[in-house]
Design an enzyme around this catalytic site. Structure first.
Site, short mmCIF file in Angstrom:
data_model
loop_
_atom_site.label_atom_id
_atom_site.label_comp_id
_atom_site.label_asym_id
_atom_site.label_seq_id
_atom_site.Cartn_x
_atom_site.Cartn_y
_atom_site.Cartn_z
N SER A 255 1.06 -1.21 -0.14
CA SER A 255 -0.05 -0.08 -0.01
C SER A 255 0.95 1.29 -0.11
O SER A 255 2.40 0.89 0.08
CB SER A 255 -0.82 0.02 1.35
OG SER A 255 -0.13 0.18 2.43
N LYS A 256 0.25 2.23 -0.25
CA LYS A 256 1.23 3.53 -0.14
C LYS A 256 1.64 3.73 1.13
O LYS A 256 2.87 4.19 1.09
CB LYS A 256 -0.08 4.95 -0.37
CG LYS A 256 -0.35 5.10 -1.65
CD LYS A 256 -0.22 6.66 -2.12
CE LYS A 256 -0.06 6.64 -3.61
NZ LYS A 256 -1.40 6.60 -4.30
#
Ligand code: GLU
Length: 486
Positions: A255-256
């Site tokens: 994920s980011k």
């Protein structure tokens, strides 16, 4: 700027040469997973004395802006990854994709399908009712063209094998077997004449003479379908290596927060391209237990056998440590340029000004700063004492060291320093030692508040070196700012 060349790969001389490709879809940045795929494709080509080509998969016209392509190209360039020839536009090759689709029809390996959306829906319903996966039932596969309804633009479907296995013989995944009965006659050319992604990739890889496809394992099932097209055309299937995707440290999809960012974000966080290259190389590929290696070594050692089958886990701490290594090893002149460029890129104008106006001092200080920083941003922070304007901003940890008692000691130090004949590290050192002795204090007890007063921080190079670097007048003025404030 994108080219559509390479109509046929039957160019002599290309056959024995390794040709890899990186085929990103322009999404506005080069994400970290794509960067790793590009790195592996590049390293393999370099190792074999071959070529890496760049194909921009720009068939999604809304996302594929000139800016998105530029971002990709810039990301690759920053990482130091080069490709041969001009980038090739997939969209620009649409006519060739259509040509091959029609050729497949002529060869009897593909056919026109005139089914309406309603008919397809019904087909899927029937399959579902029969407990089968909802897919196309081959309605037009053997039907005569004379039955074609008027005014309907057909799609072209490939005749997928009805039985047997389709085997992806993969350098990372091994032999992966797909049952033909699970593949339907998928569309290769839409009714508007545009190719589907599956078809375009095959035609492009073939025409570009690609011998080795290295890409994420999210494309493994596509590989089975693509092999159907290769076989139908009688084309050689390239060697394939589907690499496991990058996961977060917890094993979940990246994920980011975990680092699923564009490479420019890493540049802005202060990572050096050589460090990111080294780190990405280790993320899914290994050469024994080697963690730190130069790009030249990576190229020399790179092999498909070294690609790991297990999912790679992104680890910021490891990346930081590797970055710290490269910062320690780097030449000050190079780091200075990176510090300046990074400050400008992240909009730190005061640092741009300070670094520019104090280049020589920064260069002199850098060997002292390098071992203390893990990122270029930390390096900039560490250099700020050189050009910080008075009165200095004092951070919380440094402020805690500036008590009425220590300020009193600082005043004594200022007096001793004012009387010095010579402003050098040995002279300051001797004077401070004498003062510490006279006061019955350890030298460190003097140095800590001195550092706080002169740099506004608790971490800096040797404080006497700092005093020589910033000069006598500036040192005394900073000291007086702190002592007269009591
Ligand atoms: N354009 C695809 C992607 O960005 C890659 C296609 C391929 O490598 O075959 O995921």
């Amino acid at each position: 700027m994108l080219h559509t060349a390479h109509k046929s790969s039957k160019l002599s001389g290309l056959m024995s040469q390794v040709v890899t490709r990186f085929a990103p879809s322009p999404t506005g940045y080069l994400h970290i997973g794509g960067a790793r795929t590009a790195l592996f494709s590049w390293a393999y080509a370099q190792n074999k004395g071959g070529k890496m080509l760049l194909r921009i998969e720009d068939t999604d016209r809304e996302r594929s802006t000139e800016a998105a392509v530029t971002a990709l190209v810039d990301g690759l360039k920053w990482l130091g990854l080069t490709w041969d020839g001009e980038p090739i536009s997939q969209f620009g090759r649409a006519a060739r994709h259509a040509e091959v689709a029609h050729e497949l029809v002529k060869m009897g390996h593909a056919y026109y399908c005139y089914c309406s959306p309603a008919e397809l829906d019904q087909m899927r319903e029937e399959a579902r009712a029969a407990g089968k996966p909802p897919r196309y039932n081959g309605y037009w596969r053997d039907r005569d063209q004379s039955e074609a309804p008027d005014g309907v633009a057909p799609v072209i479907r490939i005749k997928a094998p009805l039985s047997g296995d389709i085997v992806v013989d993969d350098h990372v995944q091994g032999k992966v077997v797909f049952k033909a009965e699970n593949l339907d006659d998928f569309i290769i050319l839409r009714s508007d004449g545009t190719p589907t992604y599956m078809h375009a990739v095959v035609v492009d890889d073939h025409d570009m003479g690609v011998t080795h496809i290295i890409r994420g394992d999210d494309h493994l099932t596509n590989a089975a379908r693509q092999i159907v097209i290769y076989n139908a055309m009688g084309w050689t299937v390239p060697e394939m290596a589907h690499i496991p995707l990058i996961h977060g440290p917890d094993g979940a999809k990246l994920s980011k927060r975990h680092g699923a960012l564009g490479v420019e974000a890493y540049r802005q966080m202060g990572y050096l391209p050589e460090a990111l290259r080294n780190y990405l190389a280790r993320l899914g590929w290994s050469h024994g237990d080697d963690e730190i290696f130069s790009t030249e070594q990576m190229v020399e050692w790179f092999s498909l056998e070294g690609l790991n089958k297990g999912a790679a886990r992104f680890d910021f701490v490891k990346l930081e440590n590797i970055n710290g290594h490269y910062i320690r090893e780097a030449a000050p002149a190079y780091l200075y340029d990176v510090m300046l460029a990074t400050s400008a890129e992240v909009g730190r104008q005061a640092d741009v000004d300070g670094l520019s106006a104090n280049k020589e001092t920064v260069l002199t200080a850098l060997p002292e700063l390098q071992p203390r920083a893990k990122t270029v941003l930390e390096l900039i922070d560490l250099a700020q004492f050189i050009y910080a304007s008075r009165p200095l901003a004092i951070d919380a940890a440094a402020a805690a060291l500036l008590t009425p008692e220590t300020r009193a000691v600082l005043r004594d130090m200022a007096e001793v320093l004012r009387g010095l004949n010579e402003w050098s590290v040995p002279a300051i050192d001797a004077a401070m030692r004498a003062l510490a002795e006279a006061k019955g204090l350890k030298l460190g007890k003097l140095a800590q508040p001195l550092r706080a007063a002169l740099t506004g921080r608790t971490v800096s190079p040797g404080i006497f070196e700092v005093m020589v670097l910033i000069g006598r007048d500036e040192s005394m003025a900073r000291l007086e700012d702190q002592t007269s404030a009591v």
